[in-house]
Design a protein around this motif. Structure first.
Motif, PDB file in Angstrom:
ATOM      1  N   LEU A 400       0.803  -1.211   0.000  1.00 43.75           N
ATOM      2  CA  LEU A 400       0.000   0.000   0.000  1.00 43.75           C
ATOM      3  C   LEU A 400       0.842   1.269   0.000  1.00 43.75           C
ATOM      4  CD1 LEU A 400      -2.597  -1.150   2.690  1.00 43.75           C
ATOM      5  CD2 LEU A 400      -3.138  -0.647   0.296  1.00 43.75           C
ATOM      6  N   VAL A 401       1.924   1.273   0.751  1.00 47.89           N
ATOM      7  CA  VAL A 401       2.731   2.480   0.931  1.00 47.89           C
ATOM      8  C   VAL A 401       3.896   2.556  -0.044  1.00 47.89           C
ATOM      9  CG1 VAL A 401       4.156   3.766   2.585  1.00 47.89           C
ATOM     10  CG2 VAL A 401       2.064   2.639   3.358  1.00 47.89           C
ATOM     11  N   GLY A 465       8.255   9.095  -3.025  1.00 51.92           N
ATOM     12  CA  GLY A 465       7.941  10.323  -2.297  1.00 51.92           C
ATOM     13  C   GLY A 465       6.703  10.148  -1.444  1.00 51.92           C
ATOM     14  N   THR A 466       6.737  10.705  -0.254  1.00 53.52           N
ATOM     15  CA  THR A 466       5.613  10.529   0.675  1.00 53.52           C
ATOM     16  C   THR A 466       4.346  11.222   0.195  1.00 53.52           C
ATOM     17  OG1 THR A 466       6.432  12.425   1.958  1.00 53.52           O
ATOM     18  CG2 THR A 466       7.083  10.231   2.706  1.00 53.52           C
ATOM     19  N   THR A 467       4.488  12.270  -0.620  1.00 49.18           N
ATOM     20  CA  THR A 467       3.294  12.961  -1.120  1.00 49.18           C
ATOM     21  C   THR A 467       2.482  12.046  -2.028  1.00 49.18           C
ATOM     22  OG1 THR A 467       4.342  15.129  -0.970  1.00 49.18           O
ATOM     23  CG2 THR A 467       2.427  14.939  -2.421  1.00 49.18           C
ATOM     24  N   LYS A 468       3.153  11.422  -2.983  1.00 48.86           N
ATOM     25  CA  LYS A 468       2.447  10.509  -3.889  1.00 48.86           C
ATOM     26  C   LYS A 468       1.917   9.292  -3.129  1.00 48.86           C
ATOM     27  CE  LYS A 468       4.163  11.291  -8.588  1.00 48.86           C
ATOM     28  NZ  LYS A 468       4.769  12.602  -8.434  1.00 48.86           N
ATOM     29  N   ALA A 469       2.708   8.762  -2.205  1.00 55.33           N
ATOM     30  CA  ALA A 469       2.256   7.602  -1.426  1.00 55.33           C
ATOM     31  C   ALA A 469       1.035   7.962  -0.594  1.00 55.33           C
ATOM     32  CB  ALA A 469       3.382   7.102  -0.532  1.00 55.33           C
ATOM     33  N   THR A 471      -1.201  10.245  -1.330  1.00 59.34           N
ATOM     34  CA  THR A 471      -2.317  10.356  -2.278  1.00 59.34           C
ATOM     35  C   THR A 471      -2.885   8.978  -2.603  1.00 59.34           C
ATOM     36  OG1 THR A 471      -1.375  12.353  -3.256  1.00 59.34           O
ATOM     37  CG2 THR A 471      -2.987  11.149  -4.584  1.00 59.34           C
ATOM     38  N   PHE A 472      -1.996   8.023  -2.796  1.00 56.35           N
ATOM     39  CA  PHE A 472      -2.420   6.651  -3.087  1.00 56.35           C
ATOM     40  C   PHE A 472      -3.217   6.085  -1.916  1.00 56.35           C
ATOM     41  CE2 PHE A 472      -1.539   2.022  -3.532  1.00 56.35           C
ATOM     42  CZ  PHE A 472      -1.983   1.832  -4.843  1.00 56.35           C
ATOM     43  N   LEU A 473      -2.725   6.267  -0.701  1.00 58.38           N
ATOM     44  CA  LEU A 473      -3.393   5.736   0.484  1.00 58.38           C
ATOM     45  C   LEU A 473      -4.770   6.358   0.696  1.00 58.38           C
ATOM     46  CD1 LEU A 473      -0.753   5.404   3.359  1.00 58.38           C
ATOM     47  CD2 LEU A 473      -2.088   3.579   2.301  1.00 58.38           C
ATOM     48  N   LYS A 474      -4.884   7.644   0.444  1.00 63.77           N
ATOM     49  CA  LYS A 474      -6.153   8.329   0.689  1.00 63.77           C
ATOM     50  C   LYS A 474      -7.282   7.772  -0.166  1.00 63.77           C
ATOM     51  CE  LYS A 474      -4.260  12.690   2.385  1.00 63.77           C
ATOM     52  NZ  LYS A 474      -4.023  14.136   2.103  1.00 63.77           N
ATOM     53  N   ARG A 475      -6.929   7.176  -1.286  1.00 63.50           N
ATOM     54  CA  ARG A 475      -7.964   6.559  -2.123  1.00 63.50           C
ATOM     55  C   ARG A 475      -8.664   5.416  -1.389  1.00 63.50           C
ATOM     56  NH1 ARG A 475      -4.638   5.877  -7.846  1.00 63.50           N
ATOM     57  NH2 ARG A 475      -4.216   8.096  -8.222  1.00 63.50           N
ATOM     58  N   PHE A 476      -7.974   4.831  -0.422  1.00 64.47           N
ATOM     59  CA  PHE A 476      -8.536   3.734   0.372  1.00 64.47           C
ATOM     60  C   PHE A 476      -9.159   4.246   1.677  1.00 64.47           C
ATOM     61  CE2 PHE A 476      -4.996   2.174  -2.127  1.00 64.47           C
ATOM     62  CZ  PHE A 476      -5.447   0.969  -2.645  1.00 64.47           C
ATOM     63  N   LYS A 534     -15.409   2.576  -5.793  1.00 57.87           N
ATOM     64  CA  LYS A 534     -14.679   3.482  -6.676  1.00 57.87           C
ATOM     65  C   LYS A 534     -13.371   2.813  -7.105  1.00 57.87           C
ATOM     66  CE  LYS A 534     -12.321   5.895  -2.882  1.00 57.87           C
ATOM     67  NZ  LYS A 534     -12.009   7.203  -2.272  1.00 57.87           N
ATOM     68  N   ARG A 535     -12.874   3.223  -8.263  1.00 59.52           N
ATOM     69  CA  ARG A 535     -11.580   2.721  -8.703  1.00 59.52           C
ATOM     70  C   ARG A 535     -10.490   3.507  -7.994  1.00 59.52           C
ATOM     71  NH1 ARG A 535      -9.201  -0.528 -11.910  1.00 59.52           N
ATOM     72  NH2 ARG A 535     -11.162  -1.271 -12.794  1.00 59.52           N
ATOM     73  N   VAL A 536      -9.556   2.787  -7.372  1.00 57.46           N
ATOM     74  CA  VAL A 536      -8.494   3.445  -6.604  1.00 57.46           C
ATOM     75  C   VAL A 536      -7.112   3.219  -7.211  1.00 57.46           C
ATOM     76  CG1 VAL A 536      -9.760   3.420  -4.430  1.00 57.46           C
ATOM     77  CG2 VAL A 536      -8.345   1.446  -5.048  1.00 57.46           C
ATOM     78  N   MET A 537      -7.005   2.331  -8.168  1.00 55.46           N
ATOM     79  CA  MET A 537      -5.714   2.111  -8.846  1.00 55.46           C
ATOM     80  C   MET A 537      -5.979   1.485 -10.211  1.00 55.46           C
ATOM     81  SD  MET A 537      -4.262  -1.219  -6.755  1.00 55.46           S
ATOM     82  CE  MET A 537      -5.367  -1.249  -5.347  1.00 55.46           C
TER      83      MET A 537
END
Length: 774
Positions: A400-401, A465-469, A471-476, A534-537
């Motif tokens: 996930l991260v 980068g923690t910013t992109k990671a 953003t990815f996590l927030k989708r969940f 929702k689609r998250v990835m």
């Protein structure tokens, strides 16, 4: 004759004046305003009456059985069977003769002073409540309710705050009038005293007298009657065991109300107000519930706890709402999970203090089918470890991260090469290590995930980068703040992880966890709930992660191989949280062990550990004990998959497979790779490929030589269960190994500009099905 003409004209005019009346006088402005107000008032009165009768025309009926029944909320499983009742204590019904006058006087004094004078509704009280609404007082519509109206509401209406409407108040008042006409005041009081919720799973004041004081209802004292009379307004707040201070304040208020109602003198009230609230309270409460109910409730305890929590978030008061809650609970799976964690038949647990929390879902829709909040518990609705979010999830967060964002944003293939060598968190002197303190050299991303190596994971997050990671996590729906060390663990619950991993199984579609299917209120109103999706990835990201995590279960170096269910297509990831080096524990001991695994039918996320991990002896030793989550998973999932077809995941067109060094590897179909080399055992990227990363922090040239070294390094990484262990050097706490590292590490790793630039210049295209973010 002419001299008489004027007088005759005057007489004629006088006659005409008397005939026509006096001349009309114009209305003043204030008179016009008054008439307008009067007209508006009459129109409003008529409209209000018409509206009232339109409301009462659709009012539900009310029967004696409804008035006399308990107001217990019921929770039902997916088959419609009742598996939980809010009343954990069996109610004893008090007849009118059994209820002492002192208790009746206490109830009337605090709930409805003019109870014996009105006919179900109190006009003075209604106007008082209306005035309170206009002036902004907290009394509101609720304050206008008489004791009879409260009885009606408890018998046929919902207690949800969203249902406090004018329509409901009108229907409530109408039914209260009907009840007052049909039943005597004593009968209404009897219904009320037997129906109200009294806290601790107790309904009715007769049952409460036995539960709290160990006495029959007619053996209590005035102060004890006042305590019982005051509790229904807020049974939890005024619980004399849990909140003695508030309970005393409420009891004293009741005694003061009895003085105003001329049932006590001020001297008597003062005497009883000086009595300690603990007067007569018994310390040990004997269960008044049937054994069969108690047994079932123990099995579904955690699930019911989560449902009740959700009900409160929706605005309901489940203790007094009389609801029927239809859930997605699979009782067979719930019983199996309960038996697995509460006996040594399937798994050998080191002690009764060793705890488990788990959540099982259907990934195709997010339905929670089972949940366990602990083992060997003697309390009802106690700590639900399946939903606690104060423990690090260890390496189960790596997909996930770390690796999920790397595939999603940087288009890494599964054979992207990572260097497992001595490494420090950027900008710090804090070294990243694996449990055994050795390094494995160059390896592919697939092998790094399979054997759960720490340095490659940390380097991956540094590159992404923690910013992109984040953003990815927030989708969940996961909003944890990320640091450099978050690559090795963030605080999550099994419920959160089960939902997140479900999106890997469904090709990137995330379904919000759902336990409640529908709620049926006492008046028959039904509220249904649909899972949000929702689609998250991208499909490619979900498939490539799943393909790598399949090897976690089947590879000889996979950390999850002990949990593999034979004949099943499944994937998963283990997680371990270790102690800081300053904590005095045996070598190899850890504080938390996790496993989250899934197939296309179910997701099962499991946490194991101790509630107080820093207390002497509360640690997980290496060997068998460290593998307990895998054994739990295998026992439950093997049962769940009986008579079910296990289906493999279908590779999307956006992903292509090749064989490198005898191992299946995946990459994006439209990426700039030399497809003519796909049949060989080695594979070299073109110079423009995103996979040739120039960052000094990550040595990531996916050349033939480094890929070959990956194969040779796999054996050194095969100490699977221990190599993934993450530790905290920021404190001695065993439960916080990730999120409290110093901020300099975070500042150094947030979207490294060199890495961002490199990846953006070499970005590759994906097929159309991946470019659609729903």
């Amino acid at each position: 004759m002419s001299s008489n003409q004027p007088s005759s004209r005057v007489a004629k005019n006088n006659r005409q004046h008397r005939k026509n009346g006096r001349p009309k006088r114009k209305l003043s402005l204030w008179e016009k305003i008054f008439i307008c107000i009067l007209a508006i008032f009459n129109i409003a009165l008529i409209s209000g009456a018409l509206l009232f009768f339109s409301y009462v025309r659709t009012a539900p009926t009310i029967s004696e059985s409804q008035l006399a029944s308990t107001n217990s909320t019921e929770i039902l499983d997916s088959k419609g069977n009742v598996i939980w009742q809010m009343g954990t204590q069996k109610r004893s019904y008090a007849s009118t003769k059994e209820i002492p006058d002192q208790l009746k006087e206490s109830v009337v004094a605090i709930e409805d002073r003019r109870f014996y004078q009105h006919g179900g509704i109190d006009i003075r009280r209604i106007f008082g409540a209306l005035f309170a609404n206009i002036t902004g007082s907290s009394l509101g519509l609720q304050g206008g309710s008489t004791l009879t109206q409260q009885l009606v509401k408890l018998s046929v209406f919902s207690t949800s705050t969203s249902d406090r409407t004018l329509k409901r108040k009108a229907q409530e008042a109408w039914l209260a009038i009907q009840v007052a006409r049909k039943y005597t005041k004593n009968e209404i009081l009897t219904f009320y005293i037997n129906k109200v919720y009294m806290g601790e799973g107790v309904y009715g004041m007769k049952t409460a007298a036995k539960y709290y004081f160990g006495k029959s209802l007619n053996k209590l004292s005035i102060d004890q009657y006042a305590l019982l009379a005051g509790m229904p307004q807020s049974p939890v707040t005024y619980d004399p065991i849990v909140n003695p201070r508030y309970a005393k304040e409420r009891r004293d208020t009741v005694l003061a109300a009895m003085v105003k109602n001329h049932k006590l003198t001020q001297a008597q009230a003062t005497h009883y107000q000086n009595v300690p609230i603990s007067h007569g309270l018994i310390k040990k409460h004997h269960s008044l519930t049937g054994s069969s109910d108690s047994k079932t409730q123990k099995i579904v305890d955690a699930y019911a706890s989560s449902v009740i929590t959700q009900l409160r978030k929706l605005g309901y008061k489940p203790e007094s709402a009389g609801l029927k809650i239809y859930t997605y609970l699979n009782l067979k799976l719930q019983k199996k999970a309960y038996n697995v964690v509460n006996s040594n038949k399937y798994v050998s647990f080191p002690s009764n203090k060793f705890q488990v929390g788990l959540t099982m879902t259907d990934p195709s829709n997010g339905h929670v089918v089972a949940q366990i909040g602990g083992r060997k518990s003697s309390t009802v609705l106690g700590l639900n470890r399946a939903t606690q979010t104060n423990r690090s999830a260890g390496s189960t967060v790596k997909p996930l991260v770390d690796y999920g964002p790397a595939i999603e944003y940087l288009n890494w293939p599964t054979f992207y090469t990572l260097d497992d060598s001595k490494y420090y968190y950027p900008g710090t002197t804090q070294q990243v290590t694996d449990f055994e303190g050795t390094y494995a050299g160059n390896m592919t991303m697939r092998q790094a995930l399979i054997s759960s190596r720490n340095v490659p994971a940390v380097k991956t997050l540094a590159t992404v980068g923690t910013t992109k990671a984040s953003t990815f996590l927030k989708r969940f729906g996961i909003n944890n703040k990320l640091y450099a060390s978050s690559a090795l663990g963030i605080n999550l619950s099994t419920a959160q992880e089960a939902a997140a991993y479900g999106a890997f199984s469904t090709g990137g579609v995330y379904h919000t966890s759902q336990m409640i299917k529908k709620i049926v209120q006492q008046d028959g109103t039904t509220r249904t709930f649909k899972t949000k999706s929702k689609r998250v990835m991208k499909k490619s990201t979900a498939y490539m992660l799943t393909d790598m995590m399949k090897d976690v279960m089947t590879s000889s170096s996979g950390t999850g191989k002990d949990g593999h269910v034979s004949g099943t297509f499944e994937a998963g990831k283990t997680g371990t949280v270790g102690y800081d080096s300053t904590v005095n524990v045996p070598s190899g001991a850890v504080s938390d062990r996790w496993f989250t695994g899934y197939n296309r039918n179910y997701v099962l996320s499991i946490w194991t550990g101790y509630d107080q991990p820093n207390k002497a002896g509360n640690y997980i030793t290496s060997g068998y004990n460290s593998q307990i989550p895998l054994y739990i998973y295998k026992s439950i999932m093997s049962y769940a998959m009986l008579n079910k077809t296990s289906r493999d995941w279908t590779m999307p067109s956006s992903v292509s497979a090749i064989t490198l060094n005898g191992q299946r590897q995946l990459f994006l179909t439209n990426s700039s790779w030399n497809s003519s080399s796909s049949s060989t055992s080695t594979y070299t990227p073109s110079s423009s490929s995103v996979f040739s990363n120039s960052s000094s922090a990550v040595e990531s040239s996916a050349s033939a030589s480094t890929t070959s070294s990956s194969s040779s390094s796999s054996s050194s990484a095969s100490s699977s269960s221990s190599s993934e262990t993450s530790t905290s050097s920021s404190s001695a706490s065993a439960t916080s190994n990730t999120d409290n590292n110093n901020s300099s590490a975070n500042n150094s790793t947030s979207d490294n500009s060199a890495n961002e630039s490199s990846s953006s210049k070499a970005s590759v295209s994906s097929s159309s099905d991946d470019n659609k973010q729903e």
